[in-house]
Every structure is written in C-alpha cells, then in structure tokens.
Design an enzyme around this catalytic site. Sequence first.
Site, PDB file in Angstrom:
ATOM      1  N   HIS A 131      -5.175  -3.826  -2.738  1.00 52.42           N
ATOM      2  CA  HIS A 131      -4.702  -2.891  -3.697  1.00 52.42           C
ATOM      3  C   HIS A 131      -4.549  -3.359  -5.089  1.00 52.42           C
ATOM      4  O   HIS A 131      -4.029  -2.778  -5.971  1.00 52.42           O
ATOM      5  CB  HIS A 131      -3.498  -1.960  -3.303  1.00 52.42           C
ATOM      6  CG  HIS A 131      -3.747  -1.050  -2.112  1.00 52.42           C
ATOM      7  ND1 HIS A 131      -4.193  -0.175  -2.137  1.00 52.42           N
ATOM      8  CD2 HIS A 131      -3.319  -1.383  -0.721  1.00 52.42           C
ATOM      9  CE1 HIS A 131      -4.157   0.650  -0.787  1.00 52.42           C
ATOM     10  NE2 HIS A 131      -3.921  -0.335   0.034  1.00 52.42           N
ATOM     11  N   SER A 142       0.858  -1.107  -0.020  1.00 54.61           N
ATOM     12  CA  SER A 142      -0.155  -0.062  -0.059  1.00 54.61           C
ATOM     13  C   SER A 142       0.882   1.222  -0.020  1.00 54.61           C
ATOM     14  O   SER A 142       0.328   2.284  -0.463  1.00 54.61           O
ATOM     15  CB  SER A 142      -1.024   0.015   1.120  1.00 54.61           C
ATOM     16  OG  SER A 142      -0.133  -0.199   2.273  1.00 54.61           O
ATOM     17  N   LYS A 173     -11.745   0.216  -1.987  1.00 54.79           N
ATOM     18  CA  LYS A 173     -10.933   0.854  -2.935  1.00 54.79           C
ATOM     19  C   LYS A 173     -11.201   0.872  -4.493  1.00 54.79           C
ATOM     20  O   LYS A 173     -12.165   2.005  -5.028  1.00 54.79           O
ATOM     21  CB  LYS A 173      -9.614   0.395  -2.813  1.00 54.79           C
ATOM     22  CG  LYS A 173      -9.010   0.507  -1.393  1.00 54.79           C
ATOM     23  CD  LYS A 173      -7.683  -0.136  -1.039  1.00 54.79           C
ATOM     24  CE  LYS A 173      -7.161  -0.176   0.380  1.00 54.79           C
ATOM     25  NZ  LYS A 173      -8.251  -0.423   1.519  1.00 54.79           N
TER      26      LYS A 173
END
Length: 387
Positions: A210, A182, A241
């Site tokens: 991610h 990250s 996300k």
Amino acid sequence: MSGLDELARARLAHITERGHLRGLEPLSARRGAVAVLQSGEELVNFSSNDYLGLATDPRLAAALSRGAAQHGSGAGASRLVCGDFDAHHALERAIADLEGTEASLLFNSGYAANCGLIPALVGPGDLIASDALNHASLIDGCRLSRASVEVYAHGDLDVLGRILAQASRARRRLVLTDTVFSMDGDRAPLAGLAALCDKHGALLVVDEAHATGILGPRGAGLVAALGLGAHVDARMGTLSKAAGLVGAHVSGSRLLRDLLINQARTLIFSTALPPAISVAALEATRIITSPEGDALRTRLFDNVTTLAQGLQAIGVPARTDSPIFPVVTGSPESAVHAMLHLRRRGILAKAIRPPTVPEGTSRLRIAVSAAHTKDQLSALVDALRTI
C-alpha cells in the site's frame, strides 16, 4: 446431504451467527471511480485499492492487448520449466530500477510473494518478530516457515527491542512489517525498526503493497521516502494496487533473487504470471515513474487532504498520510448497517469485519483514489454525516 455439506452448513451457520458471513458481488463494468453492478446500479467506489486510477487506463488495456498478441494469453508453465519470458525480465529490471535495488523477482500475487519469501529466509530454530496488525499473507508466511513467531504490539518499538534482545539463541532473527497498514492506513515506525535490526543483527523484511506507487520518489515506496534502502533486506510490492493490474514482486540483492528462484515454493510450483501482464505492468511502471505519475500522486494526496478535512469536520478521526481511512463502527452489524446506508446514497464502501480486523473494530474501509472528484468526496462526507 453429504458429510462435507453438513460440515459446510454448520460452519456457515456459526459464521452467520457472529455477523461475519460474506459473499461475492460481481461488477459488470467500471468507469473511473464508478462501479457498475450486474443490476445496472452505479455506485461511486470507495473500496478499491486503485489508488492512481490506472486500473481503467486505456494505455494499460492497449499494452495488455499488445502483450497478448505477441505472447498469447498465458505463460504455459512455471518459470523454471518453460514459462519464463523476456517480458518478465524487462519488468523486473524496471522494478529494480524504481526500488533502487540490485534485482527484483515477480510473483503471481502479494499473497504468493509473502508466502514464498518468508519460508525461504527462515525456518525451525529461527525467530520472526511480526507486527500485530500485519497482513494475512505475512501471517501465513510465518506459519509456513515453521520458525518461532513473536507478535509485538502494533508499532511498539520497546516491545520489539525486548523480543530481539531475548532471542540471542535464535539462529536468525527476522522483523516483519507492513509499511502502510492495509486496514488502518497508518505507517510503520520504519526508521526505528531499521535501527533495532541494525543493533541486534536482525533481518528486516517489509511489505510495501500500500506504499508502492504512491509514496517516495517516483512512487518507490516508504523505504525510499525515508532513505532506508540500505537497512531493509527485502521489500515486497504489488502490481495490483497503484499499478492497476495483478501480480507482485520482491526486490533486494541479486543473491536474494537467486535464492528465491531456488527455494520460494510459490514461485517454483506455480504457472508464471502471463507475459502480457508484464507488458502492461511495464507501461504502468513507466507512467508511475514519469512526471505524470508525480501529478497523479499530487492529485491523490490533494483528495486525501480534502476527505480528511471533511471527516474531521463531522467528528470522524482522519489522517492525511495515506489514502486509507478506517471509519470504525465496532460491531459487525453496525458496519453492515453503515455500508447499506451509504449504498442507498449511491456509494460503495464495503463493511470490513473479523477475521480481517480484530473483534470489536468492524469498520468501513474508505480508500481514496486520484480518480475521485471533489463532488464525490463531498457526497461521501454528506452520507457519513447522516448515519
């Protein structure tokens, strides 16, 4: 002053002296990649994890409204009591289909998922091998498990191999890693990790927070991109996300799902994710897995390449395999200085300081989205050039 306030003042003074003091800064609105502060100031946002620009997509807002109209604003209880809705199950089936796994299980956040998953798999007498740059949620999941933990140097397969070879007395061995890290944006050496786990009979658990939605076929993540699904025992992904919402999921076998329902404390003892969120996330998953999702990923990585080339041109190291760009400044003070300089140029890029990153590596963490325009990317490069 109470004893608690005295404690808080002393600890805050220590945090301030080290240059690590942080605070909240509310936004009043968002318009695509532009964040509007309470003051009315508009800043181009390069700190968000909204990689596909779906967080402000009106279709998700409409789906959320429909879900609330049907199910109300909250679940009302944990899933094992009476907070389990058909919307949760529909979303879990869609996520399992995306991941190519037998089953999936929702959690309220990625943090909750990791802190519930790891202690459900291992405990005293077991060994966890954890990458040195793993996310805090993975680190805390290790602590909660009470298993022995060996931290291996970031991405170092040789060190990991020695740890696993020397852990023959451990009841179980588990290797734990982010797939895309990250704060640095680099990828784990996943094929090598899988080979070591196969060799030593270790479990492999990965955090795809991610990577989900932006890598692999239909956005299924790095595991799918490398064709390693059969070698990964559990994968965590988030809805917060690329999907633009909130929540997380753990995907794997049906037996893993049943085990987590019975042993993951962060699931058992938490009120369930609002079913309206599941309705909206189902719409996000539909977009992510559609040809439109492919187009958004193409646009995202076109922006990634454009920014990488711009950064390289001004002497800033940059890679093109993830939308995360660390601009390392070193000290906390230099990171804050850079953040404030960019803000004066109309750009929001938050300073990241210890303990989020190791001492001496304070930085601006630049995150690119499919919603950014080429002009916004150029403005960022120009602003960084003047620091």
